[in-house]
Design an enzyme around this catalytic site. Structure first.
Site, PDB file in Angstrom:
ATOM      1  CB  THR A   1      -0.893   0.072   1.255  1.00  0.00           C
ATOM      2  OG1 THR A   1      -0.055   0.263   2.418  1.00  0.00           O
ATOM      3  CG2 THR A   1      -1.738  -1.157   1.415  1.00  0.00           C
ATOM      4  CG  ASP A   2       1.170   5.941  -1.259  1.00  0.00           C
ATOM      5  OD1 ASP A   2       2.155   6.086  -0.495  1.00  0.00           O
ATOM      6  OD2 ASP A   2       0.904   6.731  -2.170  1.00  0.00           O
ATOM      7  CD1 TRP A   3       4.908   5.027   5.079  1.00  0.00           C
ATOM      8  CD2 TRP A   3       4.810   3.973   3.125  1.00  0.00           C
ATOM      9  NE1 TRP A   3       5.983   4.159   5.018  1.00  0.00           N
ATOM     10  CE2 TRP A   3       5.935   3.497   3.833  1.00  0.00           C
ATOM     11  CE3 TRP A   3       4.545   3.425   1.864  1.00  0.00           C
ATOM     12  CZ2 TRP A   3       6.797   2.530   3.324  1.00  0.00           C
ATOM     13  CZ3 TRP A   3       5.414   2.457   1.357  1.00  0.00           C
ATOM     14  CH2 TRP A   3       6.512   2.019   2.080  1.00  0.00           C
TER      15      TRP A   3
END
Length: 814
Positions: free
Chosen positions: A228-230
C-alpha cells in the site's frame, strides 16, 4: 508455493504479522525462522533513507545520495538506455544503503497540468511513460533488489487523494491509465507494485478484485508483492483478499489481528494468507542475497551520470536569431533567484539530500561564458521588491545577453497539493518586462516540474527549459548555453496556451466525493490534435543547434524504415517519433497515438537508416463489448515526426482485424466521435461508462465516518470539531501571510485532506481504531461520551503494552 515448508512452521499470528510494517520503513521480522526485516525507501530519483525520525513528507533529512533529475525531466530525453543507466546507479546506491525496495518509479499519467506531483511522473503518454519506467526498473533490479512501480492506479490529483473516487470508463482505464503499468510489469518485470490511495469506480484500488487480481495478477502475470501507499489501507481484510500483501507503515499489530479474526471466522481461507506470505518471503530472500554484495560508491562518478542525464533532458524551446549557443566573448548578466538557489527537485516524499550540489554562479569559470554579475531580481516566493528589480535592470544594461533564471518555487509544486494555476508568479514577469525594456537580448532558463502558461514568451529570444535538473543541473544548463552540449531533449507533455484549453479543465480536481474523467481517451496531445486545438508547444517538441532531414519511408506489416540525415554543421541527437492513426470512423479514437520512438546520434552530414518495429500495442484498442484487446480492420496512417505536430513522413498500411463487434452507439456518443471532448454532458458520460453517475457531493446530513476527511469538520455536529477546523484554516492563512508557505502546505498535506482512518493508519499505533471511534463520536456532537471512549481505550492500550513488555512484567511480578 516456494516456501511451503517454512510457512508450515509459522503460527497464524506470525503469518499475519508479516502483512504490515514493523515501523515506518521496515517490514516485520521473525528471528526464530531466520526471516529478517526489509527496508523500503523512497527513491524515484535518488535514495531517501532517513537515519533519524521517519516521515512521509520529506521533513527530516535523509542519508546523502545522488539526486538525479526527476522523472518529468528525464522523460524529455526519450532515451530508454539512459533511463536504465540511471536505474543502474540508483540500484547501486540502494544496495550500499541496505535498501531492499526502492519506491519508484512513478508512472501515473499527466492528465492535468495542475497535478501537484507531475514532477514525479514521466508523461501524458502511456507508451513513453511505460518504456521509460520499465527501463528504470530493469536498471534498479539488475542489482537484485526491487523497484516498486507506483501509484497503481489512476492517481492523477493530490487533493483528497486518500479518498477521492475516480470515475473512468473501462476503455480509457485500459488504454491510458494502465498501459504504462502493463509495460512496467511485462517488460520491466517489477518485483513490487504500490497501490494508490484513491478509489477507482467505487472501490479502493488495493481492494479492487478487478484491478489487483483480474488485471494485475491474472492478465499480466504479476507474481510479486503489492504494497500500500503509506496509510493507504482502508479495509485490511478486503485488501488481503485482493492480493495486497504488505500494508505500510505499521499499525502496531491492529490490522494483523483483523486478519487473524477473519481467518478464524471463515471470512478468509488461511491458504489466501499463505500465498501472500509466500510472495513476501520470496521478495525478502532474493533481496537479502543482493544486499550481501554491498560496495563502495564513487559519488563523483554518479554526479557525472546525473549531469549527463540533465544534459540529454534539457529542452530548447526558443532560439530567435540563433542567440544560442552564446558566442565567445559575449558578456552575460545573471538575473533571478533561481540562479543562486536552484530548483533541482520536487517537494514531498521524494526529497533527496544530494551528495554534491553544483551552483550556477560557481560554474561560469569553466563554461567560457563571461559573467559580469548577478542580481536576484525578485523574491523567491512571490513578494514584489522594486529595489531588487531596479538593481537587476541596472546590471542588465551592461551585458550583451541577459540570462534570466525563472520558475516555480518549492511550495508551489509539492506532494499532497495541486497547483492553483499554470502561471509563473507575477513578480517574476514584472522583472522580465522591466529587463526587456533595457536589454531585449534575454535568454530565459526555466525551472519547474510541469507545464506553465507562457504569455510572456515574446519577451525572450531564447528559452531553455531545464525542468528540475537534479544536483548536477547547473553545470548541465551552462553546457547547453555555451554550446558544449547540443540540446536534444523534447517535451514529454503538451504545453497549452492557457489552462482553460486543457481537456480536463472543467473536471479537475475532484473536490468532494468523486472526480469524473469525462474527457475519456482525449488527454494531452490526443485531445489537442483531435480537436484541432492550438498549443504553445506540442508533445515531442524540442529544438537543436543543428537540423535534421527525414526521407525514404518504407512500411511493411512489421515495421517502418526511413532515413535520417544531420543537415546542419554540428553533431547532434534527434528523437524520431512513430505515430499511428486509424482511418476508420467506426470507433472513436485520437487522431494519432505514439507507438514508437528512438534517439539517434548523428555527426554533421551523417545519414543513418532507422527502423522502428511494431509491437502488440501498435494497432490495438480495448473493446468494452468483448472485454479484451482487439484490432480494428482498417487502413492505418503510419507517421514519422519530429513532434506530434511536426510530421515529416507518412504512409498507409492495411491491417487485418480480429472481427470484434463495434462497441459503441455513435449517436449516443457524438461528442467523443467529434474529438472535442472537453465538455461532455453527464448523460453522454453515463452512456460511456454504462451506469448512472454516483453522487459527487458530500452528504452533509450524515455523521462523519472513517473515510470522511478532516476538512469535513466544517460541517460537523460537534462544536469542538468546527472550532478545530477554524483554527486549522486560520493557521494556514496566517502562515501564508507571513511567508511560511512550506509550513502552511504541511497543514494541507498532512491534516486537511486526510481521511479520519488515516489518523490511525499513519500514527504507528499511537491512535488505534477504537480510539478513532471515540474521536468521531466527539466530532459528531457527543463530546463527553467520545472523550471517555478515547481515554478508556488509551488506558487499555497502555495496559496491554506494559503486559507485553518483559521488563515491566518482571517488575510487576517481583
Amino acid at each position: 508455493m516456494k516456501y511451503k515448508d517454512l510457512i508450515e512452521k509459522m503460527t497464524l499470528e506470525e503469518k499475519a504479522s508479516l502483512m504490515s510494517g514493523k515501523d515506518f520503513w521496515t517490514t516485520q521480522n521473525i528471528d526464530r525462522l531466520g526471516i529478517r526485516s526489509m527496508f523500503l525507501a523512497d527513491g524515484p530519483h535518488g535514495i531517501r533513507k532517513q537515519a533519524a525520525a521517519a516521515d512521509h513528507l520529506g521533513l527530516n533529512a535523509s542519508i546523502p545520495a545522488t539526486c538525479f533529475p526527476p522523472a518529468a525531466t528525464v522523460a524529455n530525453s526519450w532515451n530508454v538506455e539512459l533511463g536504465e543507466t540511471i536505474g543502474d546507479y540508483l540500484g547501486k546506491e540502494a544496495v550500499a544503503q541496505q535498501v531492499d525496495v526502492l519506491l519508484g518509479p512513478g508512472i501515473n499519467m499527466k492528465r492535468n497540468p495542475l497535478c501537484g506531483r507531475n514532477f514525479e511522473y514521466f508523461s501524458e503518454d502511456p507508451y513513453l511513460a511505460g518504456k521509460m519506467g520499465a527501463s528504470y526498473i530493469r536498471g534498479i533490479q539488475s542489482h537484485g533488489i526491487s523497484a516498486c512501480v507506483k501509484h497503481f492506479a489512476v492517481n492523477n490529483q493530490e487533493e483528497r487523494r486518500m479518498s477521492i473516487d475516480t470515475i473512468v470508463d473501462e476503455r480509457t482505464l485500459r488504454e491510458l491509465y494502465l498501459t504504462a503499468f502493463e509495460i512496467a510489469v511485462k517488460e520491466g518485470k517489477t518485483k513490487t507494485v504500490m497501490s494508490s490511495y484513491n478509489q477507482l469506480n467505487g472501490s479502493y484500488t488495493n481492494e479492487s478484485i478487478h484491478l489487483m487480481k483480474e488485471i494485475l495478477r491474472d492478465e499480466w502475470g504479476f507474481d510479486g508483492v503489492v504494497v500500500t501507499d503509506w496509510g493507504g489501507s482502508n479495509d485490511r481484510v478486503a485488501g488481503l483478499l485482493a492480493g495486497n500483501e504488505l500494508e505500510m507503515p505499521t499499525t502496531a499489530g491492529e490490522t494483523n489481528e483483523e486478519i487473524i479474526q477473519a481467518i478464524r471466522n471463515g471470512i478468509i481461507k488461511e491458504e489466501v494468507l499463505d500465498e501472500c506470505v509466500d510472495r513476501l518471503l520470496d521478495l525478502n530472500f532474493t533481496t537479502e542475497a543482493a544486499l550481501n554484495k554491498s560496495q563502495e560508491i564513487d559519488f563523483k562518478k554518479h554526479h557525472k551520470v546525473a549531469q549527463r542525464a540533465a544534459e540529454e533532458s534539457i529542452v530548447l524551446l526558443k532560439n530567435e536569431g540563433k542567440i544560442l549557443p552564446l558566442q565567445k566573448g559575449k558578456t552575460v548578466a545573471v538575473i533571478g533567484d533561481f540562479a543562486k538557489e536552484a530548483r533541482y527537485q520536487g517537494a514531498g516524499s521524494s526529497i533527496v539530500n544530494p551528495t554534491i550540489l553544483d551552483n550556477i554562479l560557481d560554474c561560469f569559470g569553466q563554461s567560457g561564458i563571461v559573467n559580469i554579475g548577478y542580481e536576484p531580481g525578485f523574491e523567491r516566493y512571490g513578494k514584489k521588491n522594486i529595489k531588487k528589480l531596479n538593481k537587476a535592470c541596472t546590471l542588465a544594461k551592461e551585458a550583451d545577453v541577459v540570462l534570466f533564471y525563472m520558475g516555480l518555487d518549492e511550495a508551489t509544486e509539492a506532494e499532497g497539493l495541486d497547483r492553483e494555476d499554470m502561471e509563473i508568479p507575477e513578480n517574476q514577469i514584472d522583472v522580465l518586462n522591466a529587463l526587456y525594456k533595457v536589454n531585449p537580448n534575454i535568454v530565459a532558463i526555466l525551472s519547474c516540474g510541469s507545464a506553465v502558461e507562457m504569455p510572456w514568451i515574446d519577451k525572450v529570444k531564447g528559452l531553455v527549459h531545464g525542468y528540475l535538473a537534479g544536483q548536477a543541473g547547473a553545470r548541465a544548463i551552462l553546457s547547453v548555453l555555451s554550446g558544449e552540449v547540443n540540446p536534444s531533449g523534447k517535451l514529454a507533455e503538451s504545453y497549452p496556451i492557457q489552462y482553460e484549453d486543457t481537456p480536463s479543465y472543467y473536471h479537475f480536481p475532484g473536490k468532494e466525493v468523486s472526480i469524473e474523467y469525462r474527457e475519456s481517451i482525449y488527454i494531452g496531445y490526443r485531445y489537442y490534435d483531435s480537436a484541432n486545438k492550438e498549443v504553445r508547444f506540442p508533445f515531442g517538441y524540442g529544438l537543436s543547434y543543428t537540423t535534421f532531414k527525414y526521407s525514404n519511408i518504407q512500411v511493411d506489416k512489421d515495421s517502418v524504415t526511413f532515413e535520417l540525415r544531420n543537415t546542419g554543421g554540428v553533431a547532434g541527437m534527434e528523437i524520431a517519433q512513430l505515430y499511428v492513426g486509424c482511418k476508420s470512423e467506426a470507433i472513436f479514437r485520437a487522431k494519432k497515438e505514439l507507438k514508437g520512438f528512438t534517439k539517434i546520434f548523428l555527426n554533421a552530414g551523417e545519414t543513418k537508416k532507422v527502423t522502428l518495429y511494431f509491437d502488440d500495442k501498435t494497432f490495438r484498442y480495448f473493446n468494452v463489448k468483448t472485454n479484451k484487446w482487439e484490432v480494428e480492420e482498417a487502413e492505418y496512417e503510419i507517421s514519422i515526426g519530429a513532434s506530434s505536430a511536426d510530421i515529416r513522413l507518412t504512409d498507409t498500411l492495411f491491417v487485418q482485424g480480429t472481427g470484434a463487434p463495434i462497441p459503441y452507439d455513435k449517436d449516443q456518443l457524438s461528442t467523443y466521435y467529434s474529438g472535442r471532448a472537453n465538455q461532455v454532458g453527464a448523460k453522454e458520460f453515463e452512456h460511456l461508462i454504462g451506469y448512472k453517475l454516483p453522487v459527487s457531493k458530500w452528504d452533509r446530513s450524515q455523521p462523519l465516518g472513517y473515510n470522511d476527511t478532516i476538512a469535513q469538520c466544517q460541517y460537523a455536529k460537534g462544536g469542538i470539531a468546527r472550532f478545530a477546523y477554524s483554527v486549522m484554516i486560520f493557521a494556514h492563512w496566517f502562515l501564508r501571510k507571513i511567508g511560511k508557505r512550506s509550513t502552511a502546505n504541511i497543514i494541507m498535506m498532512s491534516v486537511y485532506h486526510m481521511p479520519f482512518r488515516g489518523v490511525a493508519r499513519m500514527t504507528g499505533g499511537v491512535v488505534n481504531m477504537p480510539m478513532l471511534d471515540g474521536i468521531l463520536t466527539i466530532v459528531n456532537g457527543q463530546f463527553f461520551k467520545g472523550l471517555n471512549q478515547v481515554l478508556r481505550e488509551r488506558r487499555k492500550m497502555t495496559r496491554v503494552a506494559k503486559e507485553k513488555n518483559p521488563l515491566a512484567k518482571a517488575i510487576k511480578e517481583s
